[in-house]
Scaffold this motif. Structure first.
Motif, PDB file in Angstrom:
ATOM      1  N   ARG A 104       9.368 -15.828  -3.265  1.00  0.00           N
ATOM      2  CA  ARG A 104       8.217 -17.025  -3.318  1.00  0.00           C
ATOM      3  C   ARG A 104       8.821 -18.497  -3.613  1.00  0.00           C
ATOM      4  O   ARG A 104       8.401 -19.184  -3.082  1.00  0.00           O
ATOM      5  N   TRP A 194       3.647  -7.140  -0.700  1.00  0.00           N
ATOM      6  CA  TRP A 194       2.686  -7.994  -0.815  1.00  0.00           C
ATOM      7  C   TRP A 194       3.199  -9.363  -1.039  1.00  0.00           C
ATOM      8  O   TRP A 194       2.628 -10.347  -0.661  1.00  0.00           O
ATOM      9  N   ILE A 195       4.265  -9.462  -1.805  1.00  0.00           N
ATOM     10  CA  ILE A 195       4.904 -10.849  -2.059  1.00  0.00           C
ATOM     11  C   ILE A 195       5.323 -11.636  -0.675  1.00  0.00           C
ATOM     12  O   ILE A 195       5.279 -12.516  -0.506  1.00  0.00           O
ATOM     13  N   PHE A 197       3.891 -10.488   2.597  1.00  0.00           N
ATOM     14  CA  PHE A 197       2.934 -10.503   3.409  1.00  0.00           C
ATOM     15  C   PHE A 197       1.791 -11.793   3.059  1.00  0.00           C
ATOM     16  O   PHE A 197       1.286 -12.266   3.858  1.00  0.00           O
ATOM     17  N   ASP A 198       1.959 -12.003   1.682  1.00  0.00           N
ATOM     18  CA  ASP A 198       0.853 -13.116   1.144  1.00  0.00           C
ATOM     19  C   ASP A 198       1.359 -14.367   1.896  1.00  0.00           C
ATOM     20  O   ASP A 198       0.563 -15.318   1.993  1.00  0.00           O
ATOM     21  N   GLN A 199       2.625 -14.521   2.065  1.00  0.00           N
ATOM     22  CA  GLN A 199       3.100 -15.815   2.525  1.00  0.00           C
ATOM     23  C   GLN A 199       2.587 -15.797   4.287  1.00  0.00           C
ATOM     24  O   GLN A 199       3.342 -16.954   4.460  1.00  0.00           O
ATOM     25  N   ASP A 201       1.262 -16.903   7.245  1.00  0.00           N
ATOM     26  CA  ASP A 201      -0.093 -17.577   7.743  1.00  0.00           C
ATOM     27  C   ASP A 201      -0.527 -16.935   9.020  1.00  0.00           C
ATOM     28  O   ASP A 201      -0.105 -17.243   9.944  1.00  0.00           O
ATOM     29  N   GLU A 221      -2.883  -4.786  -5.210  1.00  0.00           N
ATOM     30  CA  GLU A 221      -2.109  -5.347  -4.016  1.00  0.00           C
ATOM     31  C   GLU A 221      -2.474  -4.644  -3.071  1.00  0.00           C
ATOM     32  O   GLU A 221      -2.431  -5.446  -1.905  1.00  0.00           O
ATOM     33  N   ASN A 224      -5.422  -6.294  -1.829  1.00  0.00           N
ATOM     34  CA  ASN A 224      -5.128  -7.797  -1.246  1.00  0.00           C
ATOM     35  C   ASN A 224      -4.672  -7.898   0.041  1.00  0.00           C
ATOM     36  O   ASN A 224      -4.869  -8.567   0.997  1.00  0.00           O
ATOM     37  N   VAL A 225      -3.817  -6.687   0.855  1.00  0.00           N
ATOM     38  CA  VAL A 225      -3.352  -6.684   1.897  1.00  0.00           C
ATOM     39  C   VAL A 225      -4.623  -6.209   3.074  1.00  0.00           C
ATOM     40  O   VAL A 225      -4.497  -7.176   3.911  1.00  0.00           O
ATOM     41  N   LYS A 228      -6.970  -9.554   2.965  1.00  0.00           N
ATOM     42  CA  LYS A 228      -6.344 -10.425   3.881  1.00  0.00           C
ATOM     43  C   LYS A 228      -6.674 -10.148   5.459  1.00  0.00           C
ATOM     44  O   LYS A 228      -6.918 -11.134   6.105  1.00  0.00           O
TER      45      LYS A 228
END
Length: 247
Positions: A104, A194-195, A197-199, A201, A221, A224-225, A228
């Motif tokens: 991150r 997830w760290i 894929f969360d980024q 856009d 997580e 979360n995937v 999203k």
């Protein structure tokens, strides 16, 4: 032979296709190969975070050899794997290797991996080539992966190594490589998925196909995937330890 493979992939009946996410992935990649062969559209662009050597236990990355003029950004933090990756994808103009971990914040990070000499000698199981992690959900923890719960833990533990590798954000890597579109986005980071894929856009890049490994992720997580992807309007399927999604 490769052209025959593409044609066969395109001939899979829809009824069968809809039963398995990997089959939909094969159809997606086959269409990309066919379009590229006939010069339709822009060059195919893949981004693969946790690329390993781009061959072992990988049913997607080898399609770069079947899709004419395909390009890729291949992110791999382990030096041993970087060498194997470059041998498998020698075109330095089309296939850019980023020798780092996605985090991150930019900087450096400790990665737990296995001794390269032991891997090369065959002392360790071949699947350990792809077992490196920056999280505690893999390796030593034994959560959904080899660890203390494994009867062979004491035999393999002496070969574990902590190495320091550079790290950067996903967006910085994309910008540095002038990635303006993404057709296929892959994440296989042994618990850090997830760290990464969360980024991504999704509104900006909207890859046609996304594959995220979830086998080493905690339940929250994994949720979360999926959330999203669903929120962005993707068709989502789960097969084995991977989430597959299609725009």
């Amino acid at each position: 032979m490769e052209f025959v493979r593409v044609v066969l992939a395109l001939g899979v009946p829809v009824g069968i296709l809809n039963r398995g996410a990997p089959l939909r992935g094969t159809r997606f990649l086959a269409w990309a190969a066919l379009n590229a062969r006939f010069g339709r559209g822009r060059p195919f662009q893949m981004v693969n975070v946790g690329a390993c050597d781009g061959a072992l236990f990988d049913d997607v990355t080898p399609w770069l050899h079947r899709i004419p003029n395909a390009r890729a950004v291949l992110v791999e933090p382990i030096p041993y794997n970087q060498q194997r990756l470059r041998k498998n994808y020698p075109d330095t103009e089309r296939f850019r290797i980023e020798p780092l971990a996605i985090t991150r914040k930019p900087g450096s990070i400790t990665v737990k991996t296995f001794d390269a000499a032991a891997l090369e000698a065959g002392t360790l199981p071949i699947e350990f080539i792809g077992c490196s992690s920056i999280t505690d959900t893999n390796l030593m923890s034994g959560k959904n992966a080899w660890g203390e719960a494994d009867i062979d833990f004491k035999k393999f533990a002496p070969y574990l190594r902590d190495i320091e590798v550079p790290s950067d954000t996903l967006q910085s890597v994309l910008d540095r490589n002038q990635v303006e579109h993404i057709d296929a986005f892959l994440v296989d980071c042994e618990g850090a998925d997830w760290i990464v894929f969360d980024q991504l856009d999704l509104e900006r890049y909207r890859p046609g196909m996304i594959k995220v490994e979830i086998g080493a992720l905690p339940a929250a997580e994994i949720g979360n995937v999926v959330v999203k992807l669903k929120t962005a309007g993707y068709h989502v399927g789960i097969y084995a330890e991977d989430v597959w999604a299609f725009a």
